[in-house]
Scaffold this active site. Structure first.
Site, PDB file in Angstrom:
ATOM      1  N   TYR A 103     -13.214 -72.674 -12.660  1.00  0.00           N
ATOM      2  CA  TYR A 103     -13.782 -71.767 -11.665  1.00  0.00           C
ATOM      3  C   TYR A 103     -15.302 -71.662 -11.724  1.00  0.00           C
ATOM      4  O   TYR A 103     -15.977 -71.798 -10.705  1.00  0.00           O
ATOM      5  CB  TYR A 103     -13.158 -70.365 -11.785  1.00  0.00           C
ATOM      6  CG  TYR A 103     -13.600 -69.426 -10.681  1.00  0.00           C
ATOM      7  CD1 TYR A 103     -13.128 -69.592  -9.381  1.00  0.00           C
ATOM      8  CD2 TYR A 103     -14.499 -68.390 -10.916  1.00  0.00           C
ATOM      9  CE1 TYR A 103     -13.549 -68.750  -8.359  1.00  0.00           C
ATOM     10  CE2 TYR A 103     -14.925 -67.548  -9.910  1.00  0.00           C
ATOM     11  CZ  TYR A 103     -14.447 -67.732  -8.629  1.00  0.00           C
ATOM     12  OH  TYR A 103     -14.870 -66.910  -7.619  1.00  0.00           O
TER      13      TYR A 103
ATOM     14  N   ILE B 238       2.240 -85.156 -22.652  1.00  0.00           N
ATOM     15  CA  ILE B 238       2.618 -83.748 -22.538  1.00  0.00           C
ATOM     16  C   ILE B 238       3.140 -83.581 -21.116  1.00  0.00           C
ATOM     17  O   ILE B 238       2.360 -83.563 -20.159  1.00  0.00           O
ATOM     18  CB  ILE B 238       1.435 -82.812 -22.806  1.00  0.00           C
ATOM     19  CG1 ILE B 238       0.887 -83.009 -24.219  1.00  0.00           C
ATOM     20  CG2 ILE B 238       1.839 -81.361 -22.596  1.00  0.00           C
ATOM     21  CD1 ILE B 238      -0.368 -82.190 -24.523  1.00  0.00           C
TER      22      ILE B 238
ATOM     23  N   TYR C  49      -7.890 -80.039 -22.367  1.00  0.00           N
ATOM     24  CA  TYR C  49      -7.031 -80.152 -21.191  1.00  0.00           C
ATOM     25  C   TYR C  49      -7.910 -80.484 -19.994  1.00  0.00           C
ATOM     26  O   TYR C  49      -8.623 -79.635 -19.473  1.00  0.00           O
ATOM     27  CB  TYR C  49      -6.271 -78.849 -20.984  1.00  0.00           C
ATOM     28  CG  TYR C  49      -5.166 -78.902 -19.946  1.00  0.00           C
ATOM     29  CD1 TYR C  49      -4.794 -80.076 -19.307  1.00  0.00           C
ATOM     30  CD2 TYR C  49      -4.472 -77.746 -19.608  1.00  0.00           C
ATOM     31  CE1 TYR C  49      -3.782 -80.112 -18.377  1.00  0.00           C
ATOM     32  CE2 TYR C  49      -3.449 -77.753 -18.678  1.00  0.00           C
ATOM     33  CZ  TYR C  49      -3.113 -78.937 -18.060  1.00  0.00           C
ATOM     34  OH  TYR C  49      -2.101 -78.964 -17.134  1.00  0.00           O
TER      35      TYR C  49
ATOM     36  N   THR D 156       0.310 -73.936 -18.949  1.00  0.00           N
ATOM     37  CA  THR D 156       0.504 -73.543 -17.553  1.00  0.00           C
ATOM     38  C   THR D 156       1.979 -73.341 -17.243  1.00  0.00           C
ATOM     39  O   THR D 156       2.359 -72.399 -16.542  1.00  0.00           O
ATOM     40  CB  THR D 156      -0.078 -74.623 -16.619  1.00  0.00           C
ATOM     41  OG1 THR D 156      -1.431 -74.870 -16.962  1.00  0.00           O
ATOM     42  CG2 THR D 156       0.011 -74.190 -15.169  1.00  0.00           C
TER      43      THR D 156
END
Length: 294
Positions: free
Chosen positions: A108, A205, A134, A45
């Site tokens: 989504y 991360i 993730y 991202t």
């Protein structure tokens, strides 16, 4: 494979004409590894991966593979979408030199948890490298239960999870208590990294670490090896930086800070992101100055 240590997600720097600034990206990657990061994350991202062209993504991967080979460092690459077929294609394109694929929970479309498990079974079976799931519900719209996370841990070729649920909730505590020893739960929320490391996470991360790599590398190592007092103190000193850098959508403030420091040529981000406000950039730079002065 067990993942541990600090992995730093890279931004994608852009030149004044809007093209990828490859030289700046290479310098940034080398500096981060020299400053103590265990490895890098490309096309996450923070990299604005969704706004890059296929050619740019290939360029980023090629550059990061080369840098990580030169530094003998692991490389995690973002690969996967909310469609299983497209995710299979994405992992199928991964090449030698990549340690693991960071693969997001389908977003989504909001599949059932059973659908999430089947998605990852198929992607993991097809992937040439282990997956790091993730788990970021505020972006995906799909919350995963402890049972589902532990079921993911049982799937062959899934090495761990980037856990970014925006809290230290019941599921997180249950997961840390019951996870298999070879399943890496990596802290993925910059503000909540310290508590997850305190619970036994083997690494993190963290996008914030791109501007304070040495401090965050020390944060991970001190929670693992002590002294605990130093870990607590460092956690408290780093918290305002994470808050400041995420005052606007990632990576807008981070890129503005890096540009102000002269580490990348421009703070440019691609639409639909907009550049960070001057006040947010100033607040982040001030937080970094306070850290340096302490």
């Amino acid at each position: 494979m067990t993942l541990s240590g600090l992995f730093v997600p890279l931004v994608t720097p852009f030149d004044t004409d809007g093209t990828l600034a490859a030289d700046a990206l290479e310098r940034l990657a080398c500096d981060i590894l020299a400053d103590g990061a265990t490895g890098l994350v490309a096309l996450g991202t923070t990299a604005e991966a969704a706004m890059l062209t296929d050619a740019e993504r290939t360029q980023v991967i090629d550059l990061c593979v080369r840098v990580c080979r030169e530094h003998n460092a692991p490389l995690i690459v973002g690969a996967g979408t909310n469609a299983t077929a497209a995710s299979l294609e994405a992992v199928g394109r991964l090449r030698d030199g990549i340690t693991a694929a960071l693969t997001v929970v389908p977003y989504y479309t909001r599949p059932t948890e059973a659908g999430v498990l089947e998605h990852f079974r198929r992607v993991a079976a097809a992937s040439p490298v282990p997956l790091v799931v993730y788990n970021i519900p505020y972006r995906t719209g799909r919350t995963l239960s402890t049972e589902t996370l532990l079921a993911l841990a049982d799937i062959p070729n899934i090495a761990g999870v980037k856990h970014a649920v925006g809290a230290l909730d019941d599921t997180t505590i249950e997961l840390m208590a019951a996870r298999p020893a070879d399943f890496a739960v990596l802290a993925g929320d910059d503000l909540y990294a310290a508590p997850l490391l305190a619970l036994g996470a083997p690494g993190a991360i963290l996008a914030t670490a791109i501007v304070a790599t040495g401090a965050y590398a020390s944060l991970v190592s001190t929670w693992q090896d002590g002294p605990i007092g130093k870990a607590r103190d460092l956690s408290n000193r780093l918290a305002p930086i994470a808050t400041a850098l995420f005052a606007e959508p990632n990576p807008t403030v981070i890129k503005a800070v890096l540009a102000a420091q002269g580490r990348i040529p421009t703070p440019t981000v691609r639409l639909p992101l907009l550049p960070a406000e001057e006040a947010s950039t100033a607040a982040a730079l001030a937080a970094l100055e306070r850290l340096a002065a302490q």
